[in-house]
Design a protein around this motif. Structure first.
Motif, PDB file in Angstrom:
ATOM      1  N   SER A   1     -36.707 -21.554  35.381  1.00 33.21           N
ATOM      2  CA  SER A   1     -35.774 -22.226  36.290  1.00 33.21           C
ATOM      3  C   SER A   1     -34.687 -21.245  36.715  1.00 33.21           C
ATOM      4  O   SER A   1     -34.477 -20.216  36.108  1.00 33.21           O
ATOM      5  N   THR A   2     -34.000 -21.585  37.786  1.00 33.35           N
ATOM      6  CA  THR A   2     -32.967 -20.689  38.287  1.00 33.35           C
ATOM      7  C   THR A   2     -31.616 -20.980  37.666  1.00 33.35           C
ATOM      8  O   THR A   2     -30.626 -20.348  38.013  1.00 33.35           O
ATOM      9  N   THR A   3     -31.572 -21.923  36.750  1.00 36.88           N
ATOM     10  CA  THR A   3     -30.285 -22.327  36.197  1.00 36.88           C
ATOM     11  C   THR A   3     -29.502 -21.172  35.552  1.00 36.88           C
ATOM     12  O   THR A   3     -28.313 -21.042  35.800  1.00 36.88           O
ATOM     13  N   PRO A   4     -30.170 -20.291  34.748  1.00 41.64           N
ATOM     14  CA  PRO A   4     -29.415 -19.178  34.167  1.00 41.64           C
ATOM     15  C   PRO A   4     -28.765 -18.297  35.232  1.00 41.64           C
ATOM     16  O   PRO A   4     -27.612 -17.892  35.080  1.00 41.64           O
ATOM     17  N   ASP A   5     -29.501 -18.033  36.330  1.00 44.22           N
ATOM     18  CA  ASP A   5     -28.913 -17.232  37.409  1.00 44.22           C
ATOM     19  C   ASP A   5     -27.686 -17.916  37.985  1.00 44.22           C
ATOM     20  O   ASP A   5     -26.674 -17.278  38.287  1.00 44.22           O
ATOM     21  N   LYS A   6     -27.795 -19.229  38.143  1.00 49.13           N
ATOM     22  CA  LYS A   6     -26.659 -19.981  38.693  1.00 49.13           C
ATOM     23  C   LYS A   6     -25.460 -19.898  37.753  1.00 49.13           C
ATOM     24  O   LYS A   6     -24.325 -19.748  38.201  1.00 49.13           O
ATOM     25  N   LEU A   7     -25.753 -20.000  36.453  1.00 45.91           N
ATOM     26  CA  LEU A   7     -24.668 -19.915  35.473  1.00 45.91           C
ATOM     27  C   LEU A   7     -23.954 -18.576  35.586  1.00 45.91           C
ATOM     28  O   LEU A   7     -22.724 -18.503  35.581  1.00 45.91           O
ATOM     29  N   VAL A   8     -24.748 -17.505  35.695  1.00 43.57           N
ATOM     30  CA  VAL A   8     -24.173 -16.154  35.783  1.00 43.57           C
ATOM     31  C   VAL A   8     -23.355 -16.012  37.065  1.00 43.57           C
ATOM     32  O   VAL A   8     -22.229 -15.515  37.051  1.00 43.57           O
ATOM     33  N   ASP A   9     -23.939 -16.488  38.177  1.00 41.59           N
ATOM     34  CA  ASP A   9     -23.217 -16.419  39.452  1.00 41.59           C
ATOM     35  C   ASP A   9     -21.880 -17.139  39.377  1.00 41.59           C
ATOM     36  O   ASP A   9     -20.851 -16.628  39.827  1.00 41.59           O
ATOM     37  N   ARG A  10     -21.940 -18.331  38.803  1.00 42.90           N
ATOM     38  CA  ARG A  10     -20.726 -19.134  38.715  1.00 42.90           C
ATOM     39  C   ARG A  10     -19.681 -18.421  37.860  1.00 42.90           C
ATOM     40  O   ARG A  10     -18.507 -18.389  38.200  1.00 42.90           O
ATOM     41  N   TYR A  11     -20.136 -17.834  36.766  1.00 36.83           N
ATOM     42  CA  TYR A  11     -19.224 -17.113  35.871  1.00 36.83           C
ATOM     43  C   TYR A  11     -18.554 -15.939  36.611  1.00 36.83           C
ATOM     44  O   TYR A  11     -17.338 -15.766  36.543  1.00 36.83           O
ATOM     45  N   LEU A  12     -19.377 -15.159  37.318  1.00 39.13           N
ATOM     46  CA  LEU A  12     -18.838 -13.979  38.003  1.00 39.13           C
ATOM     47  C   LEU A  12     -17.885 -14.375  39.131  1.00 39.13           C
ATOM     48  O   LEU A  12     -16.859 -13.717  39.358  1.00 39.13           O
ATOM     49  N   LYS A  13     -18.220 -15.462  39.832  1.00 38.42           N
ATOM     50  CA  LYS A  13     -17.324 -15.933  40.900  1.00 38.42           C
ATOM     51  C   LYS A  13     -15.993 -16.384  40.313  1.00 38.42           C
ATOM     52  O   LYS A  13     -14.925 -16.061  40.829  1.00 38.42           O
ATOM     53  N   HIS A  14     -16.110 -17.129  39.237  1.00 45.31           N
ATOM     54  CA  HIS A  14     -14.920 -17.613  38.540  1.00 45.31           C
ATOM     55  C   HIS A  14     -14.047 -16.423  38.117  1.00 45.31           C
ATOM     56  O   HIS A  14     -12.837 -16.421  38.303  1.00 45.31           O
ATOM     57  N   LEU A  15     -14.693 -15.400  37.575  1.00 51.08           N
ATOM     58  CA  LEU A  15     -13.975 -14.206  37.126  1.00 51.08           C
ATOM     59  C   LEU A  15     -13.268 -13.524  38.294  1.00 51.08           C
ATOM     60  O   LEU A  15     -12.111 -13.123  38.203  1.00 51.08           O
ATOM     61  N   GLU A  16     -13.992 -13.440  39.408  1.00 56.65           N
ATOM     62  CA  GLU A  16     -13.417 -12.791  40.584  1.00 56.65           C
ATOM     63  C   GLU A  16     -12.166 -13.523  41.064  1.00 56.65           C
ATOM     64  O   GLU A  16     -11.167 -12.903  41.431  1.00 56.65           O
TER      65      GLU A  16
END
Lengths: 221, 115
Positions: A2-17
């Motif tokens: 599933s793409t969920t892990p990628d979404k989690l990572v994306d969300r984390y990096l966006k949040h960090l930014e």
């Protein structure tokens, strides 16, 4: 997978930014890039990646807000002290304040215009403040004094100021009456207006000076 | 001492000494970020959030204590390798001397009372 892990990572990096928003851009991208690589490294080690694995990696990295807090401390940004220091009022700000207020008296018209130019050059105020400084009043105290003297001379030269159209049918075209009562009201009104006209540029200047001292976030102007 | 105050003090001590731990890890070999972070995290009590190492690495680089090179990796994206500069090595050596004295002095009092 599933793409969920990628979404989690994306969300984390966006949040960090977003959390690193107040850092200089090169530092922000360096930290975000390094953490993105870190996540990729950690994921590459896994044989059968699960969502839980990715969540553990992100949790190990920590809350983006904590990372951002650490970054602000390490680079000594974000606290109000250095931001204020970089907006220490210079000659531009002092010149703008003085000329906006009394420029038109010292140097008719041009004094105030120079004040406006300095106001808009300066980085210390945001656009809203600059409009306030420009619109109240054009000419500053010079304009106020002009209005006050003009108003005073007008009321002296023509004391019967209140005119009334006579009721229909009386035949008289228009009747200017000198009612002491209504003149009194007009005088009070005129005085209030005059005071307001004189006080406004003083308040505007005081406001702009206040914004100079209490506006660490002025860089967005 | 109040527990919260003590926690804050320990956090400050950790924060202050962390950069020298990083420099020490780089004393013998160059390392990439993920490797460095994992080495630090292996030792209990040194790092609570692994991500907070990266702002420190960035700062050390800007202070000229470490320098970096990108290298291709066989298992993923290119890695940024960190290595000590001469200034970094000097800072580490200076800290080692000071730290040894400081640790001995604190031990001298704390251990005597405890024992």
């Amino acid at each position: 997978m599933s793409t969920t892990p990628d979404k989690l990572v994306d969300r984390y990096l966006k949040h960090l930014e977003v959390e690193l928003d107040d850092l200089p851009r090169d530092r922000r991208s360096e930290i975000v890039d390094e953490i993105a690589v870190h996540i990729a490294e950690a994921r590459a080690v896994l044989e059968h990646e699960t969502e839980a694995d990715v969540r553990n990696i992100l949790e190990g990295l920590g809350d983006p807000a904590d990372i951002a807090e650490e970054a602000r401390e390490r680079f000594e940004v974000g606290s109000s002290a250095p931001a204020l220091a970089s907006y220490k009022p210079g000659w531009i700000e002092v010149g703008a304040l003085v000329l906006l207020l009394v420029g038109a008296i010292v140097l008719p018209l041009f004094g105030w215009v120079i004040g406006v130019v300095l106001l808009w050059i300066s980085n210390a105020w945001n656009v809203r403040d600059k409009f306030i400084g420009t619109l109240f009043w054009p000419g500053g105290l010079g304009f106020s004094l002009f209005l006050v003297f003009y108003g005073a001379s007008q009321s002296v030269s023509s004391s019967p100021t209140s005119c009334q159209v006579s009721p229909v049918g009386t035949g008289q075209p228009a009747n200017c009456i000198e009612s002491s009562n209504s003149t009194g009201v007009m005088d009070v009104l005129a005085i209030v207006l005059m005071v307001a006209v004189v006080v406004t540029p003083v308040i505007t200047t005081a406001y702009l000076a206040y914004r100079l001292r209490h506006q660490p976030g002025a860089a967005t102007a | 001492m109040v527990a919260g105050k003590q926690d804050a003090l320990l956090a400050q001590m950790r924060k202050g000494t962390l950069q020298y731990c990083v420099l020490a890890l780089l004393a013998d070999e160059e390392r990439y970020g993920f490797d460095l972070v994992r080495s630090l995290a292996e030792t209990d009590g040194m790092v609570t959030s692994e991500g907070t190492i990266y702002p420190l690495l960035s700062r050390l680089r800007r202070d000229g204590l470490v320098e970096t090179t990108w290298r291709e990796s066989t298992s993923g994206p290119p890695r940024r390798y960190y290595r000590l500069t001469t200034a970094g090595r000097a800072a580490l050596e200076a800290f080692k001397g000071e730290w040894g004295r400081f640790r001995d002095a604190v031990d001298h009092f704390v251990e005597r009372k405890a024992g």
